[in-house]
Structures are given as C-alpha cells and as structure tokens.
Design an enzyme around this catalytic site. Structure first.
Site, PDB file in Angstrom:
ATOM      1  N   HIS A  76     -36.459  20.655 -25.374  1.00  0.00           N
ATOM      2  CA  HIS A  76     -35.893  22.412 -25.952  1.00  0.00           C
ATOM      3  C   HIS A  76     -36.091  23.644 -25.841  1.00  0.00           C
ATOM      4  CE1 HIS A  76     -34.726  24.523 -30.482  1.00  0.00           C
ATOM      5  NE2 HIS A  76     -33.589  23.148 -30.344  1.00  0.00           N
ATOM      6  N   HIS A  97     -23.299  18.204 -27.800  1.00  0.00           N
ATOM      7  CA  HIS A  97     -23.899  18.818 -27.986  1.00  0.00           C
ATOM      8  C   HIS A  97     -23.600  18.698 -29.346  1.00  0.00           C
ATOM      9  CE1 HIS A  97     -26.615  22.318 -29.213  1.00  0.00           C
ATOM     10  NE2 HIS A  97     -27.605  21.479 -29.737  1.00  0.00           N
TER      11      HIS A  97
END
Length: 386
Positions: free
Chosen positions: A189, A289
């Site tokens: 992340h 994503h």
C-alpha cells in the site's frame, strides 16, 4: 440507420459507503452508468464532471473515442487523479450506452471474450488484519480461492522488529490454515519505505505470496529495479497511475510483473484497454484495481473478459470500508456477480452488464457520505503513509 444516441443529461449521485455514481441519459431514453470517483475526493471529482458536462451534452454517445480525446486534450492541462477519474466515469457510461443500444456486452465491442470466467479475489482483514483467519474462512465459504490483505499498518521509515513480526504472523497463519490452496496477495500500500522493502520480503518469502502490491509508492518506481532483482515474488503496481503515459516508463523499465490500472481512475474502459495492450506487449499481467462500487467492477470485468493477460480481478464485496452499504446493495442482478469455485462467469447482459437499482441509489443519495481516509501518525507524532 443507426440511432444517433444524443446525450441529453448527466446526473451525479453521492452514495455510501464512499462512491460517486454517474447516470448519462440519451434523448432516445437509453441510460448508461459510470463511477467517476477518487476515494476521499468525491465532491472534487463531481465538480470536474460538471465542468466537462458541456463537452458531452448534445454529442452522440457513439463518439466514445473522440469524446475521450476532447475531454483529455481539450483543456490543455491533462492527467492526474481528478480529471482522469471524471473522464473514467463518463467513458464507462458511454460504453454502457453503446452496448445497450445494440444489445451486446461491452467485451463483445472490444473484440469478444478470450475466457468464459474470471478468477476473483477479495479483501480480508483491515489495515490491522488481526482477524485474518476468520475472514479468510468466510471468503472461502463464499466461493473465493484467493484473497488480499494489507501487509502492514503504519510503518516508520525504518520499522521496528515488532512491526515486521506482525506482517509475517498474518501470512504465516493463513498458510498454516489453508496451505497452498489459497492464493494470498500482500498489499504494501505504499506504506513501506525503500529501506524496509527487502527486509520484509525476506520475512514473507517463505510463505509464498501471490504478489506484492505497491512495495513502494508509484513516485519511487525507480526503486523497483532493486526489488525485482532481489526477489522472485511478482511485483504489482499501478493503482495510482492514471493514463498510458504513466505506465509507459514503468513497462519500458521492465521491473513490474502485474499492472493494476483502476477503471475509475485510469481513463475508463477506453484507456485501460490501451494500457492492457501495452502491458501484453511487455509480457506483463493485468489485474485491475477495484476497491470501489458495482459499476467500476463491471467495467473492470469487461476488460478482463477481453484481455488475454488479465489473470485475476479484485472485488470490494465485503471489504471493511463498506460498513452499512455494500456493492450488491445497488445491483438489481446480483446473481451475475456470484463467485463459484473462485470465478465470476462471463456476463451476458448488454452494456457493462450491471443493472443498477436506481431506486436504491436515489434513496442512498439522501444519506450520502463524506468519506476520508484516516490520517495516521507514528509514535513520535509524524505523519505515516495510509
């Protein structure tokens, strides 16, 4: 003679948990849906859509590629998350209209399907995934064979050993419970700074993650050369890249194994199809994503169905952000999103393949949202990457 499909109206709906939906209506009465949003910046993207509206209303919804070029190039300044997310939602809606107008799914308009089903994964845990086992069991019972979790919570530039130990413990527990029957993606992340990435790879490598996502922030992509040379674990990145030009250097440098453009951030169906083709030319896999809503997911699946290098698709169903409202709450055809043996079957409905429950959307708009991502701080009070 083909219908003109003149665009008459754009409507925006801010709906919980953190989404923005766009409804585009033609004079002929055909409706298309898009999802133009940046998580935490929904109002800003909505304002951008309104600024672009004058370029769209009165045009034919058939003119998808010309409209894309006008929206991207017509304002002189281009790119970035806000403009590209606004374009993404408009583009999705236009493809939805075009497919519905001729009675075909969008993937058919992109050249047809290369597969009959698409492998899916979903999230487990949260930013501090202490409940990985119970949530992984739930996901397996729901039909998934792959999951993803955030590898870390807040990480210092050079992390403490206890933080590293926690990362390892989470994936170790999953391997002990499920063996190799469950694929596990680890999302760094962008929280891990360059000095810690190789150390963390050393610790997690014995537990065979499916991939490591955003091992460093996209602005530090030059560091991927060191990471790729250091480890055989596939490297995934791209959710914070917004056009083929952002991906150009990444692919040319050759240090990424999986690209992850977001259908609501990277220019919609039109641009992600181009990014996918670029990635294929470099023998790089595609895994769009999608921690967002049903329209974004449907758009991503149409790309997956049409692109040979797509290998897995993220879904936000049941993600920890979706408290009180979930993806299927806005869908009138939830059966088309059912996961069986790890896969979603090829869509058959025209357009994007998602039937939006407009009554549910209008009701949820009255609730709205002002979602913002958390602001994390380390023990010394300095800001940490979320």
């Amino acid at each position: 003679m083909q219908d003109k499909l003149i665009i008459e109206k754009l409507e925006l709906f801010t709906v919980p948990p953190r989404w923005l939906f766009l409804k585009v209506t033609t004079k002929e009465g055909i409706i298309g849906w898009g999802e133009p949003v940046v998580e935490g910046r929904a109002d800003t993207v909505a304002a951008c859509v309104r600024e672009l509206e004058s370029y769209v209303v009165g045009r034919s919804a058939h003119d998808i590629q010309d409209l894309w070029q006008v929206l991207y190039r017509g304002g002189f300044y281009r790119g970035g998350p806000i403009l590209m997310s606004a374009i993404s939602g408009i583009d999705q809606a236009l493809w939805d209209i075009k497919g519905k107008s001729i009675g075909l799914p969008v993937y058919q308009l992109l050249g047809g399907a290369v597969r009959q089903q698409m492998k899916m994964y979903c999230w487990i845990g949260g930013d501090h995934p202490e409940v990985v086992i119970s949530q992984a069991r739930d996901r397996v019972n729901e039909g998934y064979t792959a999951v993803k979790m955030n590898a870390t919570g807040a990480m210092d530039w050079i992390a403490a050993q206890q933080d590293i130990t926690q990362v390892v413990e989470n994936i170790r527990l999953l391997r002990e419970e499920f063996g190799d029957q469950l694929d596990v993606g680890l999302d760094f992340h962008g929280r891990v700074h360059k000095g810690m990435v190789r150390r963390l790879i050393d610790e997690v490598a014995p537990y065979k993650p499916m991939f490591i996502e955003e091992p460093v922030l996209s602005e530090h992509s030059e560091a991927l050369a060191q990471i790729a040379a250091y480890s055989s674990i596939p490297i995934a990145t791209g959710e914070r890249m917004f056009s083929r030009w952002d991906f150009k250097h990444l692919l040319h440098d050759g240090h990424v194994d999986i690209v992850q453009p977001d259908l609501s951030h990277a220019g919609g169906v039109s641009e992600v199809m181009r990014i996918a083709a670029m990635a294929e030319a470099y023998d790089v896999a595609l895994a769009p994503h999608c921690p967002l809503g049903p329209i974004s997911l449907a758009a991503a699946l149409n790309i997956d169905f049409a692109c040979i290098n797509a290998f897995i698709q993220e879904s936000s169903i049941g993600i920890h952000y979706n408290q009180g409202f979930d993806l299927l709450d806005y869908v009138a055809n939830p059966e088309d999103f059912a996961v069986k043996d790890g896969y979603i079957q090829l869509f058959q409905r025209p357009g994007l393949g998602v039937e939006i429950d407009e009554q549910a959307v209008r009701k949820a708009q009255k609730v709205g949202h002002q979602w913002k991502n958390p602001i994390w701080r380390l023990k010394d009070g300095s800001l940490a990457e979320w």
